[in-house]
Structure formats: structure tokens, C-alpha cells
Design a protein around this motif. Structure first.
Motif, PDB file in Angstrom:
ATOM      1  N   GLN A  12     -79.491 -28.837  43.678  1.00 18.39           N
ATOM      2  CA  GLN A  12     -79.688 -28.180  42.515  1.00 18.39           C
ATOM      3  C   GLN A  12     -80.023 -26.322  43.645  1.00 18.39           C
ATOM      4  O   GLN A  12     -80.023 -25.030  42.636  1.00 18.39           O
ATOM      5  N   GLY A  13     -81.080 -26.337  44.470  1.00 21.80           N
ATOM      6  CA  GLY A  13     -80.945 -25.250  45.371  1.00 21.80           C
ATOM      7  C   GLY A  13     -79.519 -24.149  45.446  1.00 21.80           C
ATOM      8  O   GLY A  13     -79.742 -23.427  44.984  1.00 21.80           O
ATOM      9  N   GLU A  14     -78.576 -25.257  45.972  1.00 19.64           N
ATOM     10  CA  GLU A  14     -77.270 -24.463  46.188  1.00 19.64           C
ATOM     11  C   GLU A  14     -76.370 -24.135  44.767  1.00 19.64           C
ATOM     12  O   GLU A  14     -76.088 -22.888  44.756  1.00 19.64           O
ATOM     13  N   MET A  15     -76.801 -25.001  43.473  1.00 20.68           N
ATOM     14  CA  MET A  15     -75.999 -23.934  42.568  1.00 20.68           C
ATOM     15  C   MET A  15     -77.546 -22.987  42.002  1.00 20.68           C
ATOM     16  O   MET A  15     -76.405 -22.022  41.858  1.00 20.68           O
ATOM     17  N   SER A  21     -74.702 -23.027  36.152  1.00 22.47           N
ATOM     18  CA  SER A  21     -75.488 -23.556  35.301  1.00 22.47           C
ATOM     19  C   SER A  21     -75.793 -25.024  35.206  1.00 22.47           C
ATOM     20  O   SER A  21     -76.874 -26.149  35.579  1.00 22.47           O
ATOM     21  N   GLY A  22     -74.724 -25.737  35.923  1.00 24.94           N
ATOM     22  CA  GLY A  22     -74.924 -26.996  35.886  1.00 24.94           C
ATOM     23  C   GLY A  22     -73.352 -27.513  37.499  1.00 24.94           C
ATOM     24  O   GLY A  22     -72.388 -27.489  36.932  1.00 24.94           O
ATOM     25  N   PHE A  23     -73.601 -28.956  37.067  1.00 30.38           N
ATOM     26  CA  PHE A  23     -72.983 -29.697  37.976  1.00 30.38           C
ATOM     27  C   PHE A  23     -72.705 -31.001  36.785  1.00 30.38           C
ATOM     28  O   PHE A  23     -73.371 -32.211  37.060  1.00 30.38           O
ATOM     29  N   LEU A  24     -71.244 -31.280  36.564  1.00 32.54           N
ATOM     30  CA  LEU A  24     -70.816 -31.964  35.947  1.00 32.54           C
ATOM     31  C   LEU A  24     -69.653 -33.143  36.956  1.00 32.54           C
ATOM     32  O   LEU A  24     -68.553 -32.326  37.630  1.00 32.54           O
ATOM     33  N   VAL A  25     -70.225 -34.417  37.546  1.00 31.93           N
ATOM     34  CA  VAL A  25     -70.139 -34.923  38.225  1.00 31.93           C
ATOM     35  C   VAL A  25     -69.027 -36.117  37.551  1.00 31.93           C
ATOM     36  O   VAL A  25     -69.519 -37.035  37.006  1.00 31.93           O
ATOM     37  N   GLY A  41     -68.844 -43.309  33.242  1.00 31.10           N
ATOM     38  CA  GLY A  41     -69.009 -41.653  32.843  1.00 31.10           C
ATOM     39  C   GLY A  41     -69.016 -40.451  32.970  1.00 31.10           C
ATOM     40  O   GLY A  41     -68.482 -40.916  34.235  1.00 31.10           O
ATOM     41  N   TYR A  42     -70.401 -39.796  33.160  1.00 28.36           N
ATOM     42  CA  TYR A  42     -70.393 -38.761  33.322  1.00 28.36           C
ATOM     43  C   TYR A  42     -71.611 -38.606  34.641  1.00 28.36           C
ATOM     44  O   TYR A  42     -72.536 -38.155  32.679  1.00 28.36           O
ATOM     45  N   LEU A  43     -72.074 -37.642  34.580  1.00 28.50           N
ATOM     46  CA  LEU A  43     -73.313 -37.063  35.520  1.00 28.50           C
ATOM     47  C   LEU A  43     -72.836 -35.928  35.347  1.00 28.50           C
ATOM     48  O   LEU A  43     -72.643 -34.621  36.370  1.00 28.50           O
ATOM     49  N   PHE A  44     -74.738 -35.445  34.834  1.00 31.17           N
ATOM     50  CA  PHE A  44     -74.767 -34.165  34.623  1.00 31.17           C
ATOM     51  C   PHE A  44     -76.023 -33.606  35.394  1.00 31.17           C
ATOM     52  O   PHE A  44     -77.435 -33.895  34.909  1.00 31.17           O
ATOM     53  N   ILE A  45     -75.854 -32.170  37.026  1.00 32.03           N
ATOM     54  CA  ILE A  45     -76.820 -32.398  37.144  1.00 32.03           C
ATOM     55  C   ILE A  45     -76.990 -30.874  36.936  1.00 32.03           C
ATOM     56  O   ILE A  45     -76.187 -29.956  37.079  1.00 32.03           O
ATOM     57  N   PRO A  46     -78.245 -30.422  35.883  1.00 31.04           N
ATOM     58  CA  PRO A  46     -78.172 -28.635  35.875  1.00 31.04           C
ATOM     59  C   PRO A  46     -78.768 -28.860  36.929  1.00 31.04           C
ATOM     60  O   PRO A  46     -79.492 -28.931  37.669  1.00 31.04           O
ATOM     61  N   ALA A  47     -79.015 -27.368  37.005  1.00 30.71           N
ATOM     62  CA  ALA A  47     -79.427 -26.369  38.196  1.00 30.71           C
ATOM     63  C   ALA A  47     -81.303 -26.895  38.185  1.00 30.71           C
ATOM     64  O   ALA A  47     -81.376 -26.527  39.197  1.00 30.71           O
ATOM     65  N   GLU A  48     -81.307 -26.857  36.799  1.00 31.01           N
ATOM     66  CA  GLU A  48     -83.246 -27.097  37.428  1.00 31.01           C
ATOM     67  C   GLU A  48     -82.843 -28.341  36.022  1.00 31.01           C
ATOM     68  O   GLU A  48     -82.662 -27.986  35.113  1.00 31.01           O
ATOM     69  N   GLY A  49     -84.342 -29.037  36.097  1.00 31.66           N
ATOM     70  CA  GLY A  49     -84.618 -29.952  35.136  1.00 31.66           C
ATOM     71  C   GLY A  49     -83.553 -31.311  35.948  1.00 31.66           C
ATOM     72  O   GLY A  49     -82.914 -31.627  36.647  1.00 31.66           O
TER      73      GLY A  49
END
Lengths: 392, 392
Positions: A12-15, A21-25, A41-49
Motif C-alpha cells: 500500500q505504501g508503494e501504491m 488506486s489498488g492492486f488486483l492480485v 479468486g482475486y485479491l484486491f488490495i486498495p491503496a488504503e484500507g
């Protein structure tokens, strides 16, 4: 906070720095790395939260395992809305979403693009690979355990090695011992079309046959439909038997090579083997934080040239590979690579397999491979197998 | 003309119909299918004329193996010119090049697009998968040999099965026997993120744990980092032991399942097992050229509903999979799938694994799987393992 959440936080820090906005892994190995689960499935890591794990199956297992909010994947039509809801910081601006374009197939990417109209896409694969380059203590512990398993398996089979045994028979014995000790049965590689079957046992001329495999020696394999690893060549007295093997424990890989011989090697091969050990010792002497990855390769090239063995180093002639070692962890082809163009300074937490080898067409391959952890002050060898040529 | 050249010729006929200039085959399994070699590189099959195999390594092995002109891949800058030279029929018109977008990563596709400016790209993956659906006699012979190997390995381990043995121990024994008999050590899958480790041995409740794997049962695995196949559960008297295994011989896979039990199954599970066999027999009765793939699935659903077992068929509840069988060959997830939406009429040369199974949470999975060749007049079972529940 779990180790998986710490990894999400770093990403998230790097994003935020990059304005993503986020990383869809999407890749199963990366999904495991960031949330501790590998369900479909898919893992969505938002830039925050909080991260959101959208799971097709098994939802139950994902809920038990994952350091993320888990929801059923459901209809793709709801994807845009659900990811947008996680990206409050983006407001109404178009989303900038990173994903792993080094592995994601074009067809699936097209489907994701259609599901998220207006989103801008970024290639986040290098960032993931760079993050994964630095191992946490739990990752090192798993690699340490894998090192223990591969050593125990090797020692268990050495008493059974006989002249006239086929390469594939010895490999079958090794795999059996590895599996009894907890090897998960896979050796994951990230590169397109890359496969690995435990590693290889290859003897004499068969070990020196050129290979498609991205390594100094690949073996003949049993058939052109999988042209690597052990084949039908028989172990013969006086030939180098290259035993380049690994295993996977708790998701993490080890990679090691020992050269075995029934009787003695001829003097030229014995000398090349000794040079391989000297290259490894000289590399160890330079293995410390701050050292640039490619320098280790260039230093090895110099040393090999002085020994008059350049033509034999890491394969022969047109089939030489241009590296000395590679990062290893969840996959066997991780960063950093000890090769030209890799400017990464070594840093504590890196785990690197270093494998100086010499190929003699028609005669065999000799060499050694150990896996090292870079520490604050230098290195620690994770491989625990006995050093030196192993006489059977 | 080799079988590989015949396959190229068939593909060329389809390309001419579609107005494609050529097919750039990038996936290692497809490269093997069309030229008989699996070295690192790209196989270009123009709509007319000879195929060109551009090889990074090993050039020597490609030259020995491939039914194609072989050249060193060399610089990407020369790619456009060299492919254009093979497409004389296209004149000066922009090239229309097909490739396998179901597996090709986005990054590599971008590199290919940049190397071939002005080319239009087509997704040729379905065409390849449809061609590969119909097996030639040499392919059937390899699958037949794989069927022999998997049966011999199963029979070799049955006398060693004991109460209290762990799933992974039995799997280690099976793999050892498979490898001694020529199993190449891989079970290839085409779908993104899909992996398979020989198959699985799973017993009792552990077999019924929901799975990410695209099959009716997946097993727990040893760790969340590879959440499938055999785990640490112990084989217990009276529990169904699901032995769903395969192997690869000369590149080709077999897939079979037998249900084993130490002692006897309880009556409800025994009845479900009997229904699985009845479904297989009823499917066989309809297995002939012209039958539509999805009908076989729908017929099985009817039969299972009559038996009152719908909730248990091919997994349980939300984790059910929606198919009865799948094509098999170089990969385990081939066409046709016996599932809704698959309208392919069965045709001679198709090879299909059919696997009716029933899942009872907390108790186990029972079922059977055989692999069939569709013939001119019906079918031939390629699986040779003994029929029926196996009492140990």
C-alpha cells in the motif's frame, strides 16, 4: 497484525507513492503471499484500507485461511462497484489498478478490463517480485525446513546408489524420500512455459546434453514432450553424477546440487569440480549487504577465465546460460538474479541459490549449489548437506 | 509426412478459411503438438508453406526433434522480416496472426506486438484446443501406455495399504511406482493458476473438504500454500479412500479413480458408490459419435436426482462442480467438457475421462473414473484397472 497484512501494508505504501488506486492480485502464488490463502479468486488490495478476497471456491477454506475480508466472487457485473467501494481515496477519479502482467493471460486480462470500464491498468509484477525478494523470518524458517528435508532425502538414498542404476530410478527414490518428509510435490516457476520436476539426476554425457531449461544443465528427460530432468542413462563408474534437487515445504523451495561419483573422477573433471568450489568460496567472501548482484557473476567469470574454463562455465558453447545464481522462495526463479544487468544491491533477507557448474560435452557436468540467506553482516548458508564431492 | 506436419496442414486449412496469415505458437505444449519438440522458442505456421521454429535453446535438440525449419531466434528486430518472408500469400497486406491468448501473458504479448508492428492479432486458442480434442492413433497409444502404467502402480501398492497410514505416505508409494514405470513426473493443466500433483489419495472426511481445485474432490493438501491433494489424514477402517491418480507417458496423460476401503463401507456410502457405477454404465450406453457432450451431463443429473443424491453429486452444496467429465491428452483440462453449454457432438478420436462422484461432508467421497476413447461405433475403455470397489 499477521505477516500477510504487513505485506499488504508495505505494498500500500508503494501504491500511494505511485498514485495507484489498488492492486488486483490474480496469480495464485502472489495471492498466497499477500493473504495466506490460495483458493480460486482475486485479491484486491486498495491503496488504503482492508483487502478484499473475492473467492469462487472454496469460500469456506478462504474464510478460514485468509488475512483479508472474504466475499463470494459472484457476478463479474458487480466487480466494478465492489472494487470502487474499496477505493474511497480515489473519489470519482478513474481507478488506476495494478496487476501482474508478467503472468496474467491476455484473455483473462481482457475480461478484467471489460469488467472495470474506465480503469487504467499498471504492470505491478516487478514491484511484487521485488517485495518478495526480501524474505521475512517465517519464510526463511520454511526454506530452512526444506533444506533439512532435501538433505535427509539425499542421505537416505546415497546407500542405495549402484552402478547400472538408471537416472530415473535414482530420481524416483529421491522423490519418494522427499515426499515422505513433507515435500508438497511441486517446484513452482514463474516464467512462461517453465516447469521443474524436483530437479534432476543426470550422469556423464547425458548431463551435458544441451537443454531448453534456463539452467546450466537440464538433463535429457524421458521423451521430447518433457525434455528435461532424469532420463534412462545408467550411472557408470567414474562419471560425475549431478544431483540437482529441491523440494517445497510450507510453500517454500530449496535448491541444492551435489556432484557424486562411483569411484573417482578423471583429473580434468576433478579439477573443474575444485574450481566450482573455489568460485563458490570466492563468491561467499563477497556475499554481503550492498554488493551488487551482477558483480558476483562478473567476478566469477574472471575467476573461471583465469582457470581456463570459460568455454565450460554454466553450460557449453551456444548453450551457456549467463548467470551464477538466482533468488528463491515461493518460486524457483525469483529475484535477484546474479547476472549482467541485475543492479540490485544485496540486502538482508534475500535468499539466493548459487550454482557454479562446468559442462564437458560427452563427459558430464560437475559443480555445486548452495542456498544462502543474506544477513546484516554477511551470509548464512541455509543448505546443510555435506560439502565436497560425494564418493559413493 | 510426419504426424506433426499433418497437424500443421490441418491448421493451415483452417487459417485459409479464416483469412489468417499464420499462427505464432507460443505455448510449450502446443509447440510440441505441432512440431514434436519442446525447446524454448516460437513456432510460426504460415497459412501456406513450411513452418519455422525460432529457437532460443537448445537449437541442437530442436534440429534433432522438430518437424519444421529450425533457426536460431536471434534478435527480435529480425522477427517481422522473417515471419513476413514466410507469408508470401499475404503480399504486402498487413499480417493477421493468430496466437494462444488463453495462456499467453500480457507482457510477452506486448513484446510480440511491438516486434510485429502493423500486424492484426487473432485469438487462436479455441481452434488449437478443438484440433487437439481429436486424438490421432499415436496419441491414443501413449494414453493407453499411461493407463497401463497407472494400473500397474496401483496394483503394486495395494498390498502395502494399512490402517493408520497417512494419505501422503500412500501417495509417495504410488508416485514411486509410477516413476519407476516411466511417468514423466508432471500432470499438465492449461487453465491459469491450475496445478496438479499426480492426483490425490484422500480418505474419509478429508476427501470431502471443499476445494479450490476444479474437480469434485481436491483433498486438503499439506499446507494452505498448496491446498490440494494428499494431506496428513490417516486411512481408517470403513472409510472410503479415494485414489484419483494419473501419470504422463510420452507427454500424454491418463486419469482414473478407484474407491478403496479397508473392511466395508457403511450402507449409505456403499449405495452412493453403486449409483456412481450405474451413472457410468448409463453414460457408456450413450457414448457414441453424434451424442452432444452436455447431454451426458444432463442425463447424469436426472439419474442422480432419481436416486435422491443431487446434493452430493460432484461435490457438496456451494462447492459442487458442474461437470461429469473432461477431455484429456497432453493436458488434463482438454475439450470436450461434459457440462452445460458444451455442444460438441462426440466424434471418433476424442478421449474423455468420466468421473461420477458423491461427496458426504464429514464422511468421505465415493466414486469412479475411467478414461474412454470414442470410436466409429461407440467407445473403448482405455482404463484397464479392475472395476468395482476395491476392498483391501
Amino acid at each position: 497484525m499477521t505477516i500477510f497484512q504487513l505485506r499488504q501494508q508495505w505494498l500500500q505504501g508503494e501504491m500511494i507513492k505511485r498514485g495507484w488506486s489498488g492492486f488486483l492480485v490474480t496469480h495464485h502464488v502472489d495471492i498466497y503471499y499477500y493473504c495466506g490463502s490460495m483458493q480460486t479468486g482475486y485479491l484486491f488490495i486498495p491503496a488504503e484500507g482492508e483487502a478484499l478476497y473475492l473467492v469462487r471456491r472454496s469460500l469456506i477454506r478462504a474464510e478460514e485461511e485468509a488475512s483479508a475480508d472474504v466475499e463470494a466472487l459472484g457476478s463479474w457485473k458487480t466487480l466494478a462497484e465492489r472494487l470502487r467501494a474499496r477505493c474511497a481515496a480515489a473519489g470519482d477519479a478513474p481507478l488506476r489498478i495494478a496487476t501482474e502482467l508478467d503472468v496474467l493471460p491476455v484473455q483473462l486480462f481482457g475480461k478484467l478490463q471489460a469488467a472495470l470500464p474506465g480503469a487504467a491498468w499498471e504492470d505491478g509484477s516487478l514491484l511484487v517480485r521485488e517485495q518478495r525478494m526480501i524474505k521475512s523470518p517465517d519464510e526463511v524458517a520454511a526454506i530452512r525446513e526444506a533444506a533439512r528435508v532435501v538433505d535427509a532425502a539425499l542421505e537416505a538414498v546415497i546407500p542405495h546408489i549402484r552402478e547400472g542404476m538408471a537416472e530415473f530410478e535414482l530420481m524416483a527414490l529421491i522423490e519418494h524420500q522427499l515426499r515422505l518428509r513433507g515435500h508438497q510435490g511441486l517446484m513452482r516457476m514463474r516464467a512462461y512455459n517453465s516447469e521443474l520436476i524436483t530437479g534432476m539426476v543426470a550422469t556423464g554425457a547425458a548431463a551435458a546434453v544441451p537443454t531448453y531449461f534456463d539452467g546450466p544443465a537440464g538433463g535429457t528427460g524421458l521423451h521430447p514432450s518433457s525434455p528435461q530432468s532424469s532420463g534412462r542413462a545408467l550411472l557408470m563408474r567414474g562419471e560425475p553424477i549431478l544431483v540437482d534437487i529441491g523440494c517445497m515445504v510450507d510453500g517454500y523451495l530449496i535448491d541444492q546440487t551435489r556432484t557424486l561419483v562411483i569411484g573417482d573422477l578423471d583429473p580434468e573433471l576433478q579439477r573443474a569440480y575444485d574450481v566450482a568450489e573455489q568460485v563458490l568460496r570466492a563468491t561467499e567472501a563477497k556475499l554481503q549487504p550492498g554488493m551488487i548482484a551482477e558483480h558476483l557473476y562478473l567476478l566469477a567469470l574472471d575467476q573461471v577465465q583465469e582457470a581456463g574454463l570459460s568455454a565450460h562455465f554454466m553450460g557449453y558453447g551456444a548453450d551457456q546460460v549467463k548467470f551464477l545464481g538466482h533468488g528463491i522462495g515461493l518460486e524457483i526463479d525469483e529475484l535477484p538474479v546474479l547476472a549482467k544487468g541485475f543492479k540490485y544491491p544485496l540486502a538482508p533477507g534475500m535468499v539466493i541459490a548459487i550454482e557454479p557448474k562446468f559442462t564437458f560435452p560427452g563427459r558430464g557436468v560437475v559443480g555445486v549449489e548452495d542456498t544462502y540467506l543474506i544477513t546484516d553482516i554477511g551470509w548464512e548458508k541455509l543448505t546443510i548437506s555435506r560439502e565436497g564431492l560425494i564418493r559413493v
